[in-house]
Design an enzyme around this catalytic site. Structure first.
Site, short mmCIF file in Angstrom:
data_model
loop_
_atom_site.label_atom_id
_atom_site.label_comp_id
_atom_site.label_asym_id
_atom_site.label_seq_id
_atom_site.Cartn_x
_atom_site.Cartn_y
_atom_site.Cartn_z
N ASN A 272 0.80 -1.22 0.00
CA ASN A 272 0.00 0.00 0.00
C ASN A 272 0.84 1.27 0.00
O ASN A 272 0.44 2.28 -0.56
CB ASN A 272 -0.95 0.00 1.21
CG ASN A 272 -2.13 -0.92 1.01
OD1 ASN A 272 -2.64 -1.03 -0.11
ND2 ASN A 272 -2.56 -1.61 2.04
N GLU A 294 8.72 -5.05 -11.46
CA GLU A 294 8.31 -6.45 -11.41
C GLU A 294 6.81 -6.61 -11.62
O GLU A 294 6.36 -7.51 -12.32
CB GLU A 294 8.66 -7.06 -10.06
CG GLU A 294 10.11 -6.96 -9.70
CD GLU A 294 10.30 -7.05 -8.21
OE1 GLU A 294 10.83 -8.08 -7.76
OE2 GLU A 294 9.90 -6.11 -7.49
N ASN A 384 7.55 -12.54 4.32
CA ASN A 384 7.30 -12.93 2.93
C ASN A 384 8.60 -13.37 2.25
O ASN A 384 8.75 -14.51 1.88
CB ASN A 384 6.65 -11.79 2.15
CG ASN A 384 5.26 -11.46 2.66
OD1 ASN A 384 4.58 -12.30 3.23
ND2 ASN A 384 4.85 -10.22 2.48
N GLY A 388 12.22 -9.18 -5.24
CA GLY A 388 13.14 -8.54 -6.17
C GLY A 388 13.75 -7.27 -5.65
O GLY A 388 14.49 -6.59 -6.38
N LYS A 408 2.60 -1.98 15.24
CA LYS A 408 1.88 -2.54 16.40
C LYS A 408 1.49 -1.45 17.39
O LYS A 408 1.78 -1.53 18.59
CB LYS A 408 2.73 -3.60 17.09
CG LYS A 408 3.04 -4.82 16.24
CD LYS A 408 1.82 -5.67 15.97
CE LYS A 408 2.16 -6.93 15.21
NZ LYS A 408 0.98 -7.74 14.86
#
Length: 504
Positions: A272, A294, A384, A388, A408
């Site tokens: 985002n 990408e 994750n 790239g 958090k």
């Protein structure tokens, strides 16, 4: 059969059910699958395979495979196989919650590697033999050539390296995608490499289609299913402020003559915050831009439609459902302005350096010297993967990393004394951006970088703590070039694990 997209008559006899195709995959195989950030992944064979694996496990049999892809896929692939405990090893990037938990619980191996390295390592035999390539395409032409779908990823390599091939022909993918792809077959391993003849983002140097010998095609499954990507949430105030800080910096670089008014080819990571940057670039008056990246996200699609962006090169269309509908409805506008390439080309260091890309990627944390962690939570839990970002950060003209200053609800500072995991060293990080400000680290010594990052990027609640650490390190550390208090350097992360907050 009249409505089939398998136009090659000789291949129609290989059309079968997803269950029959899944039956060709045996325990212990290495299966290379299409898919890149939720686009162009196989959608029916993986769930059928997961069902076979569940049945085998119920009978007390061990059934797991190695899974290679282009990048992340979707619940029908990564999620289904992870829930079935059907994966031994996975590479090179993932984002599925179930798969992530399996990795972090030590139930499967995960290789987090640069996306540009996958094809080369595959050709070098690093991953062993590829037994099956499972690849989604739009259609099979009468001459046997394959029309790629919404992502290319590593499909060229998978089709070339695999012993056998299973194709999913997805009629939901627009046939008008034909011609958007540029499949370059001129790569080679050292010492046989030659320069890649690409000089501008929109150059087409290859072919429109993927090749696969007919005798390698074991099965063809016809499908009708959409890619699965979430809707992008509208940028919040923090994302807009981060975007504003970066855009102000880019304007300054233009004014200083270090960037042209059209900037340089943009690379944008998934998320985002980077999507917010793309949205804001068009709103503030930039025009004539190009992208060499990408994935094409919603923000980049908007830029192509409103004229901010003239051309975009990528390996996948990572669009939300509503944006993909808009893309399909106006596909004629994009046909000559979007180029989809294999990821060994979209992420190739030679091309990133030659084009002078502006790399814009997210991070999880940075330390006061500019080292960036973009993959691990508290040093040991993968989120994750590096994707790239390293391909572009190390080789781009300008490397920018962005994040909110805290996470958090303020219990985690994203600026810390020492990162708990290093993906991008201080040598590959030019600019850090949070909603608090921007630190231009170019030309600065380690101690100068630390002062800039603390003053400009850290949250006010953590600035005194960071400054205190740095001041004491300058007097007490073993060396004074990059001052650290080794007993305290990771204490913030330990404190969070123990108490739920980094605050002292």
């Amino acid at each position: 059969m009249m409505n089939t997209r398998v136009v090659a008559a000789g291949l129609r006899k290989r059309i079968c059910s997803a269950d029959d195709a899944a039956a060709l995959i045996a325990p212990g195989m290495t299966v290379a699958m299409s898919g890149f950030t939720g686009a162009g992944y196989p959608k029916t064979v993986p769930p059928a395979l997961a069902s076979r694996i569940d049945d085998a496990h119920a009978r007390g049999l061990d059934f797991r495979i190695n899974v290679l892809t282009g990048a992340s896929t979707a619940p029908e692939l990564d999620g289904a196989l992870a829930r079935a405990n059907g994966i031994t090893m996975r590479l090179p990037y993932q984002s599925d919650p179930t798969l992530r938990d399996k990795i972090n619980d030590g139930e499967m191996d995960y290789l987090d590697i640069h996306l540009s390295h996958v094809a080369q390592n595959s050709w070098s035999g690093i991953f062993g033999e590829i037994d099956i390539a499972l690849v989604e395409v739009c259609a099979i032409r009468d001459d046997g050539k394959l029309i790629p779908s919404s992502s290319v990823g590593n499909n060229k390599t998978w089709l070339e390296r695999a012993k056998g091939v299973i194709l999913e022909v997805n009629r939901r993918q627009p046939l008008e995608l034909e011609g958007m792809h540029d499949i370059y077959y001129g790569t080679a391993l050292p010492p046989h490499r030659v320069p890649i003849p690409l000089l501008r983002s929109g150059d087409r140097i290859g072919e429109r289609y993927l090749h696969c010998p007919a005798d390698k095609i074991l099965a063809i499954v016809e499908t009708d299913a959409s890619d699965r990507n979430n809707e992008f949430t509208p940028p919040d105030a923090t994302s807009r402020q981060i975007a504003g800080n970066l855009i102000e910096f880019l304007r300054h670089e233009v004014a200083m003559g270090r960037l042209p008014k059209t900037l340089l080819p943009l690379q944008s990571g998934v998320g985002n915050i980077t999507n917010a940057v793309l949205s804001e670039l068009g709103a503030v008056g930039f025009a004539g831009l190009t992208a060499y990246t990408e994935v094409i996200q919603d923000g980049m699609l908007d830029m192509l439609q409103n004229g901010t962006l003239t051309v975009a090169s990528a390996t996948a269309l990572s669009l939300s459902p509503s944006a993909f509908v808009r893309f399909a409805e106006h596909i004629g506008q994009f046909h000559e302005r979007i180029v989809l390439r294999p990821q060994e080309i979209s992420n190739h260091p030679e091309l990133v350096r030659r084009l002078g890309c502006i790399a814009m990627n997210g991070m999880m944390e940075s330390d006061i010297y500019g080292n960036v962690n973009s993959t691990h939570v508290m040093g040991s839990r993968i989120q994750n993967g590096i994707g790239g970002s390293g391909d572009f950060a190390r080789n781009g003209y300008l490397s920018c990393f962005m994040s909110a200053s805290t996470a958090k609800n303020g219990s985690i500072s994203c600026i810390v004394p020492m990162v708990s995991h290093v993906d991008h060293t201080e040598h590959d990080v030019a600019v850090l951006v949070t909603e608090r400000g921007l630190a231009d680290l170019r030309g600065l010594s380690p101690k100068q970088r630390a002062q800039q990052i603390i003053a400009r990027c850290a949250d006010p609640a953590y600035q005194p703590m960071l400054q205190d650490y740095f001041d004491r390190a300058c007097h007490q550390s073993f060396g004074k070039h990059t001052p650290h208090l080794l007993k305290e350097a990771l204490s913030w992360h330990e404190r969070y694990i123990e108490t739920g907050s980094m605050r002292s």
